[in-house]
Design an enzyme around this catalytic site. Sequence first.
Site, PDB file in Angstrom:
ATOM      1  N   THR A 141       0.864  -1.192   0.000  1.00 49.52           N
ATOM      2  CA  THR A 141       0.000   0.000   0.000  1.00 49.52           C
ATOM      3  C   THR A 141       0.893   1.232   0.000  1.00 49.52           C
ATOM      4  OG1 THR A 141      -0.001   0.392   2.402  1.00 49.52           O
ATOM      5  CG2 THR A 141      -1.612  -1.191   1.542  1.00 49.52           C
ATOM      6  N   ASP A 142       0.331   2.378  -0.294  1.00 47.95           N
ATOM      7  CA  ASP A 142       1.078   3.596  -0.019  1.00 47.95           C
ATOM      8  C   ASP A 142       0.962   3.858   1.489  1.00 47.95           C
ATOM      9  OD1 ASP A 142       2.597   5.841  -0.159  1.00 47.95           O
ATOM     10  OD2 ASP A 142       1.492   6.796  -1.778  1.00 47.95           O
ATOM     11  N   TRP A 143       1.695   4.829   1.960  1.00 47.05           N
ATOM     12  CA  TRP A 143       1.813   5.110   3.397  1.00 47.05           C
ATOM     13  C   TRP A 143       0.422   5.259   4.048  1.00 47.05           C
ATOM     14  CZ3 TRP A 143       6.346   6.015   6.402  1.00 47.05           C
ATOM     15  CH2 TRP A 143       6.108   6.546   7.669  1.00 47.05           C
ATOM     16  N   ALA A 144       0.076   4.257   4.860  1.00 49.31           N
ATOM     17  CA  ALA A 144      -1.186   4.272   5.610  1.00 49.31           C
ATOM     18  C   ALA A 144      -2.421   4.381   4.717  1.00 49.31           C
ATOM     19  CB  ALA A 144      -1.196   5.408   6.638  1.00 49.31           C
TER      20      ALA A 144
END
Length: 749
Positions: free
Chosen positions: A280-283
């Site tokens: 995923t991208d950050w969070a």
Amino acid sequence: MKLTNTLFTVAVAALSLTACGTKNTNADLEIENKVEALLGKMTLEEKLGQMNQLSPWDFNELAGKVRKGEVGSILNYTDSALVNKIQRVAVEESRLGIPLLVSRDVIHGYKTIFPIPLGQAATFNPQIVERGARIAAVEASADGIRWTFAPMIDISRDPRWGRIAESCGEDPYLTSVMGTAMIKGFQGSSLNSPTSMAACAKHFVAYGASEGGKDYNSTFVPERVLRNVYLPPFKAAVDAGCATFMTSFNDNDGVPGTANKFVLKDILRDEWKFDGMVVTDWASAAEMINHGFCADGKDAAEKSVNAGVDMDMVSETFIKNLKRSLEENVVSMQAIDNAVRNILRLKFRMGLFDNPYIATPQRVKYAEEHLKAAKEAVEQSVILLKNSNGTLPLTDNVRTIAVVGPMADAPYEQLGTWVFDGEKEHTVTPLKAIKEMYGDKVNVIFEPALAYSRDKDRSGIVKAVSAARRADAVIVFVGEESILSGEAHSLANLDLQGAQSELIKSLSAVGKPLVTVVMAGRQLTIGKEVEASDAVLYSFHPGTMGGPAIADILFGKVNPSAKTPVTFPRMTGQLPMYYAHNNTGRPANPTEMLIDEIPVEAGQTSVGCRSFYLDAGDTPLFPFGYGLSYTTFEYSNLKLASDMLTVGGELLVTVDLKNTGRYDGVEVVQLYIQDKIGSVTRPVKELKAFRRVALKAGESTVVSFSLLVSELAFWGYDMTYGVEPGDFRLWVGTSSAEGLSADFTVAAR
Ligand code: BGC
């Protein structure tokens, strides 16, 4: 109109065989066996641990989790001793000894910073881009970083979006070529070499189309545009063996990137047969709650994993929730096993089980050959936008120069965005380089005038004007500080910040030859400043070696050869603006700009009913592919081997190119096509090939291209991929706005 029943579907099946996707070598089979054997020993907790990536601050806390098998990857550890220490916990103290994947955003260099990716794209030179990525991998892997979150291959057509700096610009073909070069450079000849970093194609998908250029904003890209424009660089990444993909923050047509099963599963896995790993991208998993797409962390974890995501970057929603989801049968064991397989496969491919530790750190950072390569990259990425009366290169008559502007000696600011690790102490600024390299030829008077790019204090301009009066030529360095572009740094106004524009105006009024050098993270609206200057160089943020390369260009040791990888608008209100647009039913008259000519109380028809802006016309300030040289090139004698082709055929094109000027130089010869009539409207031009050609003054050559007709394929009305027979136009020339043209036909049979 061509009929859809004459569509020729080209090799969609063949497209699905990828470098990553072929599991037919002994080594691949061996890895698959190891993955299955290890998977068979893992508890559910250990599986969820592998799917968990953390960006830790506290070592002991992290070590505790690693020891329990709760972490598969970390990001942002850059001390080799610490990396070895945490790796030892994973390998020697966790039950199964599975090594960690250590990651970092190494975007355009690690210590030796190369031009921002947008600047690298301006080189139109994949070799130099590949070398830059290789050097980044060598330097970063010496600190234990084996996975980078690059290349960013989002098609970017709106410079208000700060992340355009990280991209390769607006064009799918150029971005595919450059993204491939970066992947090859990062990953090297084999993923399991200790100097290789796994690459990560990001952000999947359409993040660059954020509405209004505002970061993280929604996108509305329909499937056909997705497939024809936004997906090709990602497909090229799979073909190049890219080890990992990252999801995107945006919701496209209502579906957040991290839960977009259509792209993550149906396209990436099923059509393209990608067997690498998706993070995923950050969070971004947890952020689907903010989107209003998920009710809570559990819902977010389920939607991500069911869409085909393997690893959760920092939000810990997977590790906290998936056990329950499994018990409730909302997520299957098979989905979790598949994710873990993808993670373990990568770790085996990278040789982490055999060589988890970094050997004695080598002295590779800022190595002489790295600095040399970085300088060469800048030399090829600086675009000469204007050069009236041969102002550049500076001649021997120029004995005193005034070096002015907030970017002339701003070592941090010239590095650009995403430089966690580059140090300004190693940066060579233009001021320093000019003094050191050309101090024996010219006297330098330095007057920054403004302390930084946003500085509105005009008091220093007087001194700069006085310096200009005493000089034979003035070089003014303007642009953007690093922090004004990059993630979360969108701008609504793309004019020069602070009092920079006034500075240029005041310098111009002095009447000495004025050279403006722009260091920026995006194309800015600099029409007035171009007008006021005799010569303009656009260097984007050039990185560590910006100074020496720019100095050599100013003094003529290096002849510029770069081309714009994006369209430069005249005004922000023209955005998004890109050359490969479709035609409207009422195309613009390109030169028309009527705002001052419309009579008062004019009738409706007097403004022509065409698709353009009354106050900005329809032309850009500089078109895509544009860039001058100190020499001139002449194109002639465009020839096609045949103007009647078949779908399985090949288009052979030749053109004569002559260096008609006084300097040796390099021209980027560009080939564009237009599919004149399609089952859906087609772009007015599309770049299909380019070549850098070096010619000595007076020399000529024949430049040839061969293009497979299958490369004219696109996703048409009925959403099949193929070449539509019919009439095409082709251009070969110096930019997207100029070129010799010829027509050809692709026959139905
Ligand atoms: C960015 C990614 C980046 C990640 C890790 C995110 O905010 O969108 O491009 O790789 O952070 O630093």
